[in-house]
Design a protein around this motif. Structure first.
Motif, PDB file in Angstrom:
ATOM      1  N   LYS A  79      50.087  48.698  44.467  1.00  0.00           N
ATOM      2  CA  LYS A  79      49.586  47.312  44.450  1.00  0.00           C
ATOM      3  C   LYS A  79      48.563  47.109  43.336  1.00  0.00           C
ATOM      4  O   LYS A  79      47.619  47.868  43.187  1.00  0.00           O
ATOM      5  CB  LYS A  79      48.952  47.020  45.821  1.00  0.00           C
ATOM      6  N   SER A  81      45.887  44.408  41.378  1.00  0.00           N
ATOM      7  CA  SER A  81      45.156  43.160  41.534  1.00  0.00           C
ATOM      8  C   SER A  81      45.251  42.395  40.221  1.00  0.00           C
ATOM      9  O   SER A  81      45.589  42.966  39.180  1.00  0.00           O
ATOM     10  CB  SER A  81      43.710  43.491  41.874  1.00  0.00           C
ATOM     11  N   TYR A  82      44.927  41.083  40.266  1.00  0.00           N
ATOM     12  CA  TYR A  82      45.011  40.287  39.030  1.00  0.00           C
ATOM     13  C   TYR A  82      44.081  40.831  37.953  1.00  0.00           C
ATOM     14  O   TYR A  82      44.310  40.646  36.766  1.00  0.00           O
ATOM     15  CB  TYR A  82      44.680  38.818  39.322  1.00  0.00           C
ATOM     16  N   SER A  84      43.484  44.094  37.511  1.00  0.00           N
ATOM     17  CA  SER A  84      43.835  45.468  37.128  1.00  0.00           C
ATOM     18  C   SER A  84      44.248  45.524  35.659  1.00  0.00           C
ATOM     19  O   SER A  84      44.825  44.569  35.140  1.00  0.00           O
ATOM     20  CB  SER A  84      45.041  45.970  37.922  1.00  0.00           C
ATOM     21  N   SER A 172      43.487  32.905  40.126  1.00  0.00           N
ATOM     22  CA  SER A 172      42.738  34.012  39.526  1.00  0.00           C
ATOM     23  C   SER A 172      42.075  33.604  38.221  1.00  0.00           C
ATOM     24  O   SER A 172      41.479  34.431  37.543  1.00  0.00           O
ATOM     25  CB  SER A 172      43.663  35.195  39.254  1.00  0.00           C
TER      26      SER A 172
END
Ligand SMILES: Nc1ncnc2c1ncn2[C@@H]1O[C@H](COP(=O)(O)OP(=O)(O)OP(=O)(O)O)[C@@H](O)[C@H]1O
Ligand SMILES: C[C@@](O)(CCO)CC(=O)[O-]
Length: 394
Positions: A79, A81-82, A84, A172
Motif C-alpha cells: 500500500k 500513500s499519496y 510516498s 491530497s
C-alpha cells in the motif's frame, strides 16, 4: 455528486541532454504551448464503472470497479500513500494489472493496441495506487494537442494530467490558490511530478523523469520545431542506447558524458542574470554550436533518423542556424535555433521548403497560459488539435 473538473499539462522540448539524462547527466528542457487536457466526470452512485476515453488515440474502454485488483494494492507492504516516493514499479502489482490493461481494444491491430495497453497500464497503476474500491464511478476524457511519439513529451503530459486529477480526487492536493505559500505550492507540484513519473515508468520502462518534471513545472527558450511526422517509440530508442552501452561501455559513456558537459555549458550560458535583449544575440551565438555538437553525439549513439538528418541538411544548406533532434529520436521532432542575424525572408524560405518536403513546422510559444471556461461538451467532441486549441483559447 462531485462536479466535473479539468486539469492540463504541457508538452516539452529537450534543448540539450536527451538520453544522457537517463544516465544521470544534466539536461535542459522547456515547456511548449502544446498541451494535454483531462476532463474528469463523476458518475451517479448506481454506475460502478470507470471509463477511459482517450479520443486522440481511439482508446475507449470501461472496467467494472469491482473487477479491478484492489486487494493486491491494499496489502500492507504494497500500500502506498499519496505522499510516498515510488521510484520503481512493483512487478507483482504490474502482473495483476496486465490482464485488465490487455483487455482493451481487442479488435485493433497489434501496433495500435500496444499504445492503448501502455496508456491503460499507466492509468490503472495510478488509479489503483491512489484510488479506493469504494470510490464512485468516473469517466476520464483526455484530449491532447501534442503529437504522440514525436519526442514532445506526450506521454509525460498525459501522466501529469492523470496524476494531478487523481491526487485532486483523493483530496491530497490543496490549491493551487493565490494565497498559497510558494513552498507549499512547490511541494504539491513535486507530488504530482512523482506520481506522473510512476505513470511514465509504465509507458517507457526506464525514463529519467525529465519529461514529467517539465510538464509539471515549466521552463522557457524560443525555437523552430520541425516534426518529421515519423512516429517512433521512446522505449525502442532507449533500448538502442542500452544495447550500445552493453556492447561498447567505455565509448558509450564518453558520448553520454560529452552530452552532459554540453548541457552543463549551456546552463552556464543561460543562467541568471537572464539575457536582456541586447545580449540575447550573444547567448544564441554561443548556444548554436552546442546544439550542433549535441546532435552529432546523438547521431553517434544511433538515435537519429534519415528524416531528421534531412532537416539538419536543409538548415545547414541555408546557413542560418543550428539543428538537433529533440526527445528520444528515431524520427519525431528536430529543433532549429536561428542565428540572430538570419534574415526573416530566408527563415520563411526554409519553412516553405520544409513544408514542401512533408515536414510540419511550428515556431513554438513557451510558457503559455492555462485555460478558462471551456465548453465541456464541445471539448469532448472536438474533431482535432486545432479545434481543441480554439476552445482553450491558445
Ligand atoms: N493523446 C494521447 N492519449 C492517450 N495516450 C497518449 C496520448 N499521447 C501519448 N500517449 C501515450 O504516450 C505513449 C507515447 O509515448 P512516447 O514516449 O513513445 O512518445 P512521446 O512521449 O511523445 O515522446 P518523448 O518521450 O520522446 O518525448 C503512447 O504509447 C501512449 O501510451
Ligand atoms: C530520451 C529521453 O532522454 C527523453 C525523451 O523525451 C528519455 C528520458 O529522459 O526519459
Amino acid at each position: 455528486m462531485a462536479p466535473p473538473f479539468m486539469v492540463s499539462a504541457p508538452g516539452k522540448v529537450i534543448v540539450f541532454g536527451e538520453h544522457a539524462a537517463v544516465y544521470n547527466q544534466p539536461a535542459i528542457a522547456a515547456a511548449i504551448s502544446l498541451r494535454s487536457y483531462l476532463l474528469v466526470t463523476t458518475l451517479s452512485k448506481s454506475k460502478r464503472t470507470v471509463r477511459l476515453n482517450f479520443k486522440d488515440i481511439g482508446l475507449d474502454h470501461t472496467w467494472a470497479l469491482s473487477d479491478l485488483p484492489w486487494n493486491a494494492f491494499q496489502v500492507p507492504c504494497k500500500k502506498k500513500s499519496y505522499h510516498s516516493t515510488v521510484n520503481y514499479l512493483d512487478e507483482e502489482l504490474l502482473d495483476t494489472i496486465l490482464p485488465h490493461a490487455e483487455a482493451v481494444s481487442l479488435d485493433l491491430p497489434e501496433e495500435q493496441r500496444k499504445i492503448h495497453i501502455k496508456s491503460a497500464t499507466a492509468f490503472l497503476y495510478l488509479f489503483l495506487s491512489l484510488g479506493s474500491e469504494n470510490c464512485p464511478g468516473f469517466v476520464y476524457t483526455l484530449r491532447s494537442t501534442i503529437p504522440t511519439g514525436a519526442g514532445l513529451g506526450s506521454s509525460a503530459s498525459v501522466c501529469v494530467c492523470l496524476s494531478a486529477a487523481m491526487l485532486l480526487q483523493t483530496h491530497s492536493l490543496a490549491g493551487p490558490h493565490p494565497q498559497q505559500p510558494r513552498e507549499e505550492a512547490m511541494l504539491q507540484v513535486e507530488r504530482i511530478n512523482q506520481w506522473a513519473f510512476v505513470g511514465e515508468m509504465c509507458i517507457h520502462g526506464s525514463p529519467s523523469g525529465v519529461d514529467n518534471t517539465v510538464a509539471s513545472r515549466g521552463a522557457a527558450l524560443p525555437l523552430l520545431l520541425v516534426d518529421t511526422q515519423q512516429s517512433r517509440s521512446t522505449s525502442v530508442q532507449l533500448q538502442k542506447v542500452i544495447t550500445m552501452r552493453d556492447n561498447h561501455p567505455r565509448l558509450t559513456d564518453i558520448l553520454l558524458d560529452g552530452i552532459g558537459q554540453i548541457s552543463a555549458a549551456a546552463l552556464e550560458i543561460i543562467s541568471p542574470p537572464y539575457p536582456t535583449d541586447h545580449y540575447q544575440a550573444e547567448v544564441i551565438r554561443e548556444l548554436g554550436p552546442l546544439i550542433r555538437v549535441n546532435h552529432g553525439l546523438l547521431v553517434s549513439l544511433g538515435v537519429s533518423h534519415p528524416r531528421i538528418e534531412r532537416v539538419c541538411q536543409l538548415v545547414d544548406d541555408a546557413q542560418i542556424g543550428w539543428t538537433k533532434l529533440t526527445g528520444a529520436g528515431g524520427g519525431g521532432c528536430a529543433i532549429a535555433l536561428f542565428q540572430p542575424e538570419a534574415p526573416r525572408e530566408e527563415i520563411g524560405n526554409l519553412i516553405k521548403t520544409l513544408a514542401d518536403e512533408g515536414f510540419k513546422t511550428n515556431e513554438i510559444v513557451l510558457g503559455a497560459d492555462g485555460f478558462q471556461d471551456i465548453d465541456l461538451e464541445k471539448f469532448e467532441n472536438a474533431v482535432d488539435a486545432q479545434e481543441i486549441e480554439e476552445l482553450v483559447g491558445e
